[in-house]
Motif scaffolding. Sequence first.
Motif, PDB file in Angstrom:
ATOM      1  N   GLU A  65      -2.431 -32.235 -67.058  1.00  0.00           N
ATOM      2  CA  GLU A  65      -2.625 -31.314 -68.172  1.00  0.00           C
ATOM      3  C   GLU A  65      -2.404 -29.855 -67.781  1.00  0.00           C
ATOM      4  OE1 GLU A  65      -6.475 -32.335 -69.781  1.00  0.00           O
ATOM      5  OE2 GLU A  65      -5.575 -33.816 -71.143  1.00  0.00           O
ATOM      6  N   ARG A  66      -2.325 -29.569 -66.486  1.00  0.00           N
ATOM      7  CA  ARG A  66      -2.014 -28.208 -66.048  1.00  0.00           C
ATOM      8  C   ARG A  66      -0.529 -27.871 -66.189  1.00  0.00           C
ATOM      9  NH1 ARG A  66      -6.018 -29.026 -61.821  1.00  0.00           N
ATOM     10  NH2 ARG A  66      -4.391 -29.908 -60.474  1.00  0.00           N
ATOM     11  N   LEU A  67       0.293 -28.870 -66.390  1.00  0.00           N
ATOM     12  CA  LEU A  67       1.736 -28.673 -66.403  1.00  0.00           C
ATOM     13  C   LEU A  67       2.217 -28.006 -67.687  1.00  0.00           C
ATOM     14  CD1 LEU A  67       2.831 -32.141 -64.991  1.00  0.00           C
ATOM     15  CD2 LEU A  67       2.712 -29.980 -63.748  1.00  0.00           C
ATOM     16  N   ASP A  68       3.222 -27.177 -67.544  1.00  0.00           N
ATOM     17  CA  ASP A  68       3.851 -26.542 -68.692  1.00  0.00           C
ATOM     18  C   ASP A  68       4.548 -27.600 -69.540  1.00  0.00           C
ATOM     19  OD1 ASP A  68       4.829 -24.544 -70.378  1.00  0.00           O
ATOM     20  OD2 ASP A  68       6.694 -24.387 -69.224  1.00  0.00           O
ATOM     21  N   GLY A  69       4.305 -27.573 -70.830  1.00  0.00           N
ATOM     22  CA  GLY A  69       4.922 -28.528 -71.747  1.00  0.00           C
ATOM     23  C   GLY A  69       4.071 -29.738 -72.050  1.00  0.00           C
ATOM     24  N   VAL A  70       2.970 -29.939 -71.323  1.00  0.00           N
ATOM     25  CA  VAL A  70       2.066 -31.069 -71.570  1.00  0.00           C
ATOM     26  C   VAL A  70       0.943 -30.609 -72.493  1.00  0.00           C
ATOM     27  CG1 VAL A  70       0.420 -32.682 -70.540  1.00  0.00           C
ATOM     28  CG2 VAL A  70       2.573 -32.165 -69.373  1.00  0.00           C
ATOM     29  N   THR A  71       0.814 -31.284 -73.630  1.00  0.00           N
ATOM     30  CA  THR A  71      -0.252 -30.935 -74.573  1.00  0.00           C
ATOM     31  C   THR A  71      -1.562 -31.627 -74.230  1.00  0.00           C
ATOM     32  OG1 THR A  71       0.499 -32.710 -76.063  1.00  0.00           O
ATOM     33  CG2 THR A  71       1.355 -30.487 -76.453  1.00  0.00           C
ATOM     34  N   ARG A  72      -1.473 -32.836 -73.701  1.00  0.00           N
ATOM     35  CA  ARG A  72      -2.669 -33.551 -73.256  1.00  0.00           C
ATOM     36  C   ARG A  72      -2.244 -34.807 -72.495  1.00  0.00           C
ATOM     37  NH1 ARG A  72      -5.837 -36.705 -77.979  1.00  0.00           N
ATOM     38  NH2 ARG A  72      -6.927 -37.364 -76.114  1.00  0.00           N
ATOM     39  N   ALA A  73      -3.197 -35.363 -71.761  1.00  0.00           N
ATOM     40  CA  ALA A  73      -2.961 -36.619 -71.044  1.00  0.00           C
ATOM     41  C   ALA A  73      -3.869 -37.691 -71.618  1.00  0.00           C
ATOM     42  CB  ALA A  73      -3.234 -36.441 -69.553  1.00  0.00           C
ATOM     43  N   ARG A  74      -3.309 -38.854 -71.864  1.00  0.00           N
ATOM     44  CA  ARG A  74      -4.087 -39.982 -72.360  1.00  0.00           C
ATOM     45  C   ARG A  74      -3.978 -41.093 -71.330  1.00  0.00           C
ATOM     46  NH1 ARG A  74      -4.149 -40.943 -78.662  1.00  0.00           N
ATOM     47  NH2 ARG A  74      -6.008 -41.964 -77.871  1.00  0.00           N
ATOM     48  N   ILE A  75      -5.120 -41.438 -70.744  1.00  0.00           N
ATOM     49  CA  ILE A  75      -5.154 -42.383 -69.636  1.00  0.00           C
ATOM     50  C   ILE A  75      -5.911 -43.641 -70.054  1.00  0.00           C
ATOM     51  CG2 ILE A  75      -5.813 -42.725 -67.232  1.00  0.00           C
ATOM     52  CD1 ILE A  75      -5.801 -39.698 -66.897  1.00  0.00           C
ATOM     53  N   ASP A  76      -5.272 -44.766 -69.908  1.00  0.00           N
ATOM     54  CA  ASP A  76      -5.925 -46.055 -70.159  1.00  0.00           C
ATOM     55  C   ASP A  76      -6.380 -46.602 -68.817  1.00  0.00           C
ATOM     56  OD1 ASP A  76      -6.828 -48.464 -71.013  1.00  0.00           O
ATOM     57  OD2 ASP A  76      -4.884 -49.261 -71.621  1.00  0.00           O
ATOM     58  N   VAL A  77      -7.684 -46.542 -68.554  1.00  0.00           N
ATOM     59  CA  VAL A  77      -8.221 -47.001 -67.278  1.00  0.00           C
ATOM     60  C   VAL A  77      -8.363 -48.514 -67.309  1.00  0.00           C
ATOM     61  CG1 VAL A  77     -10.148 -46.850 -65.654  1.00  0.00           C
ATOM     62  CG2 VAL A  77      -9.437 -44.823 -66.941  1.00  0.00           C
ATOM     63  N   ARG A  78      -7.747 -49.170 -66.359  1.00  0.00           N
ATOM     64  CA  ARG A  78      -7.860 -50.623 -66.237  1.00  0.00           C
ATOM     65  C   ARG A  78      -8.715 -50.944 -65.015  1.00  0.00           C
ATOM     66  NH1 ARG A  78      -3.747 -53.123 -69.242  1.00  0.00           N
ATOM     67  NH2 ARG A  78      -3.634 -51.892 -71.155  1.00  0.00           N
ATOM     68  N   LEU A  79      -9.724 -51.751 -65.219  1.00  0.00           N
ATOM     69  CA  LEU A  79     -10.654 -52.099 -64.151  1.00  0.00           C
ATOM     70  C   LEU A  79     -10.494 -53.550 -63.750  1.00  0.00           C
ATOM     71  CD1 LEU A  79     -13.627 -50.338 -65.862  1.00  0.00           C
ATOM     72  CD2 LEU A  79     -12.544 -49.571 -63.781  1.00  0.00           C
ATOM     73  N   PRO A  80     -10.866 -53.893 -62.531  1.00  0.00           N
ATOM     74  CA  PRO A  80     -10.716 -55.284 -62.082  1.00  0.00           C
ATOM     75  C   PRO A  80     -11.629 -56.207 -62.863  1.00  0.00           C
ATOM     76  CG  PRO A  80     -12.013 -54.043 -60.492  1.00  0.00           C
ATOM     77  CD  PRO A  80     -11.484 -53.055 -61.490  1.00  0.00           C
ATOM     78  N   ARG A  81     -11.097 -57.339 -63.283  1.00  0.00           N
ATOM     79  CA  ARG A  81     -11.908 -58.315 -64.010  1.00  0.00           C
ATOM     80  C   ARG A  81     -11.907 -59.621 -63.228  1.00  0.00           C
ATOM     81  NH1 ARG A  81     -13.553 -56.951 -68.996  1.00  0.00           N
ATOM     82  NH2 ARG A  81     -12.645 -55.067 -69.875  1.00  0.00           N
ATOM     83  N   THR A  82     -13.026 -60.278 -63.262  1.00  0.00           N
ATOM     84  CA  THR A  82     -13.156 -61.509 -62.473  1.00  0.00           C
ATOM     85  C   THR A  82     -13.597 -62.651 -63.367  1.00  0.00           C
ATOM     86  OG1 THR A  82     -15.419 -60.839 -61.927  1.00  0.00           O
ATOM     87  CG2 THR A  82     -13.709 -60.290 -60.350  1.00  0.00           C
ATOM     88  N   GLY A  83     -12.653 -63.028 -64.280  1.00  0.00           N
ATOM     89  CA  GLY A  83     -12.925 -64.226 -65.064  1.00  0.00           C
ATOM     90  C   GLY A  83     -13.691 -63.986 -66.329  1.00  0.00           C
ATOM     91  N   GLY A  84     -13.153 -63.106 -67.219  1.00  0.00           N
ATOM     92  CA  GLY A  84     -13.761 -62.963 -68.526  1.00  0.00           C
ATOM     93  C   GLY A  84     -14.395 -61.621 -68.735  1.00  0.00           C
ATOM     94  N   ASP A  85     -14.860 -61.403 -69.951  1.00  0.00           N
ATOM     95  CA  ASP A  85     -15.426 -60.117 -70.323  1.00  0.00           C
ATOM     96  C   ASP A  85     -16.813 -59.902 -69.750  1.00  0.00           C
ATOM     97  OD1 ASP A  85     -13.978 -60.152 -73.635  1.00  0.00           O
ATOM     98  OD2 ASP A  85     -13.219 -59.356 -71.749  1.00  0.00           O
ATOM     99  N   ARG A  86     -17.478 -60.920 -69.327  1.00  0.00           N
ATOM    100  CA  ARG A  86     -18.822 -60.800 -68.783  1.00  0.00           C
ATOM    101  C   ARG A  86     -18.933 -61.686 -67.550  1.00  0.00           C
ATOM    102  NH1 ARG A  86     -19.320 -56.535 -70.901  1.00  0.00           N
ATOM    103  NH2 ARG A  86     -20.343 -56.180 -72.876  1.00  0.00           N
ATOM    104  N   PRO A  87     -19.734 -61.334 -66.571  1.00  0.00           N
ATOM    105  CA  PRO A  87     -19.859 -62.161 -65.378  1.00  0.00           C
ATOM    106  C   PRO A  87     -20.459 -63.517 -65.698  1.00  0.00           C
ATOM    107  CG  PRO A  87     -21.527 -60.425 -65.405  1.00  0.00           C
ATOM    108  CD  PRO A  87     -20.580 -60.131 -66.526  1.00  0.00           C
TER     109      PRO A  87
END
Length: 373
Positions: free
Chosen positions: A67-89
């Motif tokens: 976002e510090r860069l010239d010409g960038v209005t904003r950054a949108r980051i999709d954080v992906r986290l490690p999953r170990t077999g489903g939405d819940r342990p």
Amino acid sequence: MKDIETIKKAALAALVEVRHPETGVNVVEAEKVRDLEVSEDGVVRFLFMLDADDPGTLVRESRAAVERLDGVTRARIDVRLPRTGGDRPAATAAEPAHRPGTVPSPQPAPGVVAGIHHIVAVSSGKGGVGKSTVAANLAAALAADGASVGLLDADVYGPNIPLLFGVTGRPRVTGTRGQERIVPMEAHGVRLMSIGFLMEADQPAIMRGPLVSGILKQFLEQVDWGELDYLIVDMPPGTGDAQLSLAQTIAVDGAVMVTTPQEVSTADVRRGIKMWERVRTPVLGVLENMAGFVCPSCGDHHDIFGTGGGERLAAETGVDFLGSVPLDIEVRRSGDDGAPTVLVSADSPAGQAFRAVAGRIAESIAAAVHVGA
């Protein structure tokens, strides 16, 4: 504005300078940044693959570098986290079988809130601790930092979000018959939905628990939230229908527990923490509200509700302490005026505290939500 390819090259070059504090490897070489794209309006989007042992600050540093860069209005980051077999342990052999009176692990339906990346419940076992004020300010602070944010008022019996954001009127409904979608209201950069928009100002919500659960489910499934980085859910007090319905309908990234310092509050919040743990929802931490008052006339500090209760509760329950927000007249004034404190009194003690807590929550989601993944 610079052309898209130039911005893309500059963004990748900036990300090469972001390095893991322990390994020293930059996030591009480590293949943490993927699918980087630049839109015509200067929005940079990319996936960030965050491993369990990565500090959440890597995401924040990557966003800032782009976002510090010239010409960038904003950054949108999709954080992906490690999953170990489903939405819940999954249950392990060491876990006891469910007994009468226990709550089975919820099974949220996939795709209910497609497009919403992270869902955070602002909760407490105790009423009157300032959950709605906290939820409003956290949502506004995240939006002010460039995130796309929605705020769902799940407190059907005491819907205060319309007042705190200064919004009146009724939301529009779009779509064809049988496929209607509610368009959320919007203020201060936050998309809003509350039963308060659908009722007269002095009309009480007289309904039983199952109807409350139905309304919450409708607000999740039939509101056109669009794409959101965060959906903040302002929960009602207690550990009842609304909390269980939320956990059973969607996968919640974490709960922020709000308390005041005194024991009568922390005792109830302790029960609330156990409730979220029982339904396998991570507790992101404890926020201590109304923590001390500085007299504007004499400058004396008064611990009206005691001191340190939130921090002790966090230590006792093994969750993070997110910080303290003092009693501040600006919070009352801004709430009555319909503008969150973090926007109109950003330099006030409470405004600074809310912003700091919002930053910690964003980092906690990026770094610790894998506990419930």
